[in-house]
Design an enzyme around this catalytic site. Structure first.
Site, PDB file in Angstrom:
ATOM      1  N   HIS A 296       3.221  -2.234   3.553  1.00 52.29           N
ATOM      2  CA  HIS A 296       3.329  -0.961   3.073  1.00 52.29           C
ATOM      3  C   HIS A 296       4.803  -0.590   2.357  1.00 52.29           C
ATOM      4  O   HIS A 296       5.759  -0.811   3.002  1.00 52.29           O
ATOM      5  CB  HIS A 296       3.176   0.230   4.034  1.00 52.29           C
ATOM      6  CG  HIS A 296       1.738   0.119   4.499  1.00 52.29           C
ATOM      7  ND1 HIS A 296       1.391  -0.631   5.562  1.00 52.29           N
ATOM      8  CD2 HIS A 296       0.654   0.831   4.438  1.00 52.29           C
ATOM      9  CE1 HIS A 296       0.009  -0.553   5.778  1.00 52.29           C
ATOM     10  NE2 HIS A 296      -0.510   0.553   5.262  1.00 52.29           N
TER      11      HIS A 296
ATOM     12  N   ASP B 180       0.803  -1.096   0.030  1.00 52.38           N
ATOM     13  CA  ASP B 180      -0.038   0.253   0.113  1.00 52.38           C
ATOM     14  C   ASP B 180       0.752   1.423   0.030  1.00 52.38           C
ATOM     15  O   ASP B 180       1.939   1.166   0.415  1.00 52.38           O
ATOM     16  CB  ASP B 180      -0.927  -0.128   1.271  1.00 52.38           C
ATOM     17  CG  ASP B 180      -1.932  -0.965   1.275  1.00 52.38           C
ATOM     18  OD1 ASP B 180      -1.864  -1.929   0.428  1.00 52.38           O
ATOM     19  OD2 ASP B 180      -2.963  -1.102   1.935  1.00 52.38           O
TER      20      ASP B 180
END
Length: 253
Positions: free
Chosen positions: A201, A52
């Site tokens: 992430h 992400d």
């Protein structure tokens, strides 16, 4: 003799018809499921590395790591969270050209559950246009910021043909978990059953380097094939919206 011939012809017609009817299980597997929250892969033997909050300064090196290992990842990208997406256009296109899946994480990373339908659509359409400008396609997969899916969000995603991806293993990098702590979460989750779609992430160097390399080795040890999220859902052809799209020349946010 006439009756026997007629029966033979009828039986042959039935067989031909039966061969023409697709397997309903295969139809289900190929279906692109929009507006429904998906947490895991639909089959065992796979692992879908999903990142992400990019694009970011580590995007290009993460692509290099995945490419060197011969595996494919999925990048849920925003428009403006860590600077304008156009500033990292080369890295975004590099990821796409390398065969990784590029998906949406909205334009500004807002709390979508409290937004109206038109605002939600705008968040998605801005990312779509940027991706068309950069590599020529609109994504058909997205992950909602903060994993929030309340309010009008899912209805809008269904109308826009977006598969909504959550996770079943949270690496916890966003919560100051070390790569080693993240590794323990995967070990606890195990390699059996339908494949994992983790929450990670690409904005944390420990995730991009240490954790990603560990996961590549962990998958190999457990005979797991690392694939895109769309592939792990038997929807490789549904990763992007159908149709041909033209850029509008925009290069700034």
């Amino acid at each position: 003799m006439l009756l026997e011939s007629a029966l033979t012809t009828f039986a042959f017609a039935l067989c031909a018809t039966a061969r023409a009817v697709p397997n309903p299980v295969e139809i289900f597997k190929r279906a692109h499921t929009a507006g429904v929250v998906i947490n895991k892969c639909s089959k065992p033997g796979v692992l879908a590395l999903a990142y992400d909050d990019g694009p970011y300064q580590f995007t290009s090196s993460l692509v290099d790591t995945l490419d060197a290992a011969g595996v494919k990842g999925t990048f849920f990208m925003t428009g403006t969270l860590y600077g304008c997406i156009y500033n990292q256009a080369a890295a975004v296109k590099k990821a796409f050209d390398s065969g990784h899946q590029i998906a949406s994480h909205t334009w500004t990373h807002p709390h979508m559950a409290s937004m109206g339908a038109s605002q939600i659509q705008s968040e998605m359409q801005k990312v779509e246009q940027a991706m068309v400008n950069i590599f020529g396609k609109k994504p058909a997969y997205m992950r909602p910021p903060f994993l929030e899916t309340g309010g009008q969000f899912l209805n809008v995603m269904k109308s826009m043909n977006y598969a909504v991806i959550a996770d079943d293993v949270d690496a916890g990098d966003w919560n100051n978990q070390s790569p080693q702590q993240s590794e323990q979460k995967f070990q606890q989750a195990g390699a059996s059953g339908n494949g994992h779609i983790p929450l990670m992430h690409e904005t944390y160097q420990g995730t991009v380097t240490t954790l990603t390399n560990w996961l590549i080795n962990w998958a190999k040890t457990n005979n797991l094939k690392i694939v895109t999220v769309a592939e792990c859902l038997d929807d490789a052809d549904g990763a992007y919206q159908p149709g041909n799209f033209e850029g509008n020349g925009q290069t700034t946010c």
